[in-house]
Design a protein around this motif. Structure first.
Motif, short mmCIF file in Angstrom:
data_model
loop_
_atom_site.label_atom_id
_atom_site.label_comp_id
_atom_site.label_asym_id
_atom_site.label_seq_id
_atom_site.Cartn_x
_atom_site.Cartn_y
_atom_site.Cartn_z
N LYS A 7 -0.16 -6.81 0.63
CA LYS A 7 -0.04 -5.44 1.15
C LYS A 7 1.19 -4.76 0.55
CE LYS A 7 1.74 -2.33 4.11
NZ LYS A 7 3.11 -2.02 4.56
N GLY A 151 2.65 2.89 10.56
CA GLY A 151 3.00 1.55 10.09
C GLY A 151 1.83 0.58 10.12
N ASP A 154 0.14 -2.69 7.74
CA ASP A 154 0.44 -4.12 7.89
C ASP A 154 -0.68 -4.79 8.68
OD1 ASP A 154 2.97 -3.70 6.75
OD2 ASP A 154 3.93 -3.41 8.70
N GLY A 209 11.25 -1.79 12.22
CA GLY A 209 10.04 -1.23 11.60
C GLY A 209 9.49 -2.01 10.44
MG MG Z 1 5.61 -0.31 7.23
#
Ligand code: MG
Ligand code: ADP
Ligand code: ASP
Length: 406
Positions: A7, A151, A154, A209
């Motif tokens: 990723k 986010g 992920d 984060g």
């Molecule tokens: Mg991120």
């Protein structure tokens, strides 16, 4: 042949040059003889820019249309990466979330992945193709596009790794691993060689984060071996796994922090069984996430409750509370949450005492506290946040013992 999920986050695909660099990192794994599935985020700050565009039209844009808009960011980067790989002579195919079979619950803006039908991905892999999947997005049973929360790429990667029973999932980002605290704020922060799922989950939930909390949840539930590492540097990153050797004897393994916290206090509430459920159900129904809650008895007839929220939810919280007659509502913004995390706390009494001592020594007033087995969180003034983290980092010897590089 092993299957590997890689990723790459926004900064890592932030320009054409960086996309070329990502293509090379992908090719390395292909040349090592692996099936490779790549998940990418939107380029650079694209998602923020799309949010800003929508805000110029509406202060409360419809969540469905926001998902439609935000999901376009990742669609750009998958196509560009596929083109870069094809130019370098490799067969690659890009897939949006729905094409990749990622089905989510019907919650716009923060959907959970329910199921992944991996047949299309598997078929392309069998055909010798590199499969590139758009992170952060999926589709509901009714064919609506959803996103997984900021986010969330992920989570796409780890969920795909679980569904494909991949041999590993590498999260490439703009730091070289998981650090004892955010290295952008605290220069003494040190990279950890490894961290347990539970500790990582606490850190992620408490504001670190570097990984999306649901990604860590998936990794733990499906025992996906995770590595967080740099998309530019070659050095090994941080392994996130079930058990971590305690050889370093670290009671605290990391410090997480977040700003933009507000404390709300409601006074003059009538006592009774239904007061708390009524207030917090009303807040929950508006999607307001309440964090630390403290109830204190004031006198015989009334009670008062304080709780912390994200500052962005303050206006809506005040609207909800205005519907109660006779109560007094006060709030304090410009606050931050600073949390220490470590599984060593379970067997070591006095960690909270030490934390409070350190904060007091540097003149930081603790306004709220919450604890679990492996973390202690404090709410303090936002302006003292970084100084408090630095002092705790030093007091718990994170700069010394956590140094592990490979
Ligand atoms: Mg991120
Ligand atoms: P990506 O776009 O690759 O997903 P993110 O910005 O989401 O990258 O996550 C990486 C950032 O996480 C780092 O740049 C760093 O500022 C931040 N971060 C916060 N806490 C930590 C930590 N404990 N270790 C490493 N990075 C952290
Ligand atoms: N592009 C999305 C975001 O900025 C998802 C991600 O980067 O993981 O939040």
């Amino acid at each position: 042949m092993a299957t590997i999920v890689q990723k790459f986050g926004g900064t890592s695909v932030g320009s054409i040059e960086r996309i070329q660099n990502v293509a090379n990192r992908v090719i390395e794994e292909v040349e090592n003889g692996n099936y490779v599935v790549v998940v990418v985020s939107a380029m650079g700050k694209t998602t923020d820019e799309l949010v800003q565009l929508a805000k110029q039209i509406s202060s409360q844009p419809s969540k469905r249309e926001m998902d439609m808009l935000l999901s376009t960011g990742e669609q750009v980067s998958i196509a560009l990466l596929a083109l870069a790989l094809q130019e370098k002579g490799y067969q690659a195919v890009s897939l949006t979330g729905w094409q990749a079979g990622i089905q989510t619950e019907a919650v716009h803006g923060n959907a959970r992945i329910m199921e992944i039908d991996t047949s299309r991905i598997r078929q392309y892999l069998q055909e010798g193709k590199i499969v590139i999947v758009a992170g952060f997005q999926g589709i509901t049973e009714n064919g609506e596009i959803t996103t997984l929360g900021r986010g969330g790429s992920d989570t796409t990667a780890v969920a795909l790794a679980a569904a494909l029973q991949a041999d590993k999932c590498d999260i490439y980002t703009d730091v070289t691993g998981v650090f004892t605290t955010d290295p952008r704020y605290v220069k003494q922060a040190r990279k950890l060689q490894e961290i347990s799922y539970d500790e990582m989950l606490e850190l992620a939930n408490l504001g670190a984060g570097v990984l999306h909390p649901r990604a860590v949840e998936f990794a733990k539930n499906y025992q996906v071996p995770l590595e967080v590492r740099s998309s530019v540097e070659q050095e090994r990153g941080t392994i996130v796994k079930e058990d971590v050797s305690m050889e370093q004897h670290l009671i605290v393994r990391g410090i997480a922090f977040e700003d933009q916290v507000t404390k709300v206090t409601v006074q003059g509430l009538s006592k009774g069984l239904w007061t708390l459920p009524t207030i917090f159900t009303a807040l929950a129904n508006r999607g307001i996430n309440v964090d630390i809650i403290i109830q204190s008895m004031t006198n015989n007839d009334t009670t008062s409750v304080s709780f912390s929220i994200r500052t962005e939810d303050l206006q809506e919280t005040l609207e909800v509370l205005q519907s109660w007659q006779g109560v007094k509502v006060e709030y304090e913004s410009q606050l931050a949450k600073v949390s220490i995390v470590g599984s060593g706390m379970i067997s070591n009494p006095g960690v909270a005492a030490q934390m409070f001592q350190v904060l007091a020594d540097c003149g930081v007033e603790v306004k709220m506290v919450s604890t679990s087995e492996i973390k202690i969180s404090t709410i303090i003034a936002q302006e003292k946040m970084v100084a408090a983290v630095e002092a705790l980092h030093e007091a718990f010897q994170l700069d010394e013992k956590a140094v592990v590089s490979s």
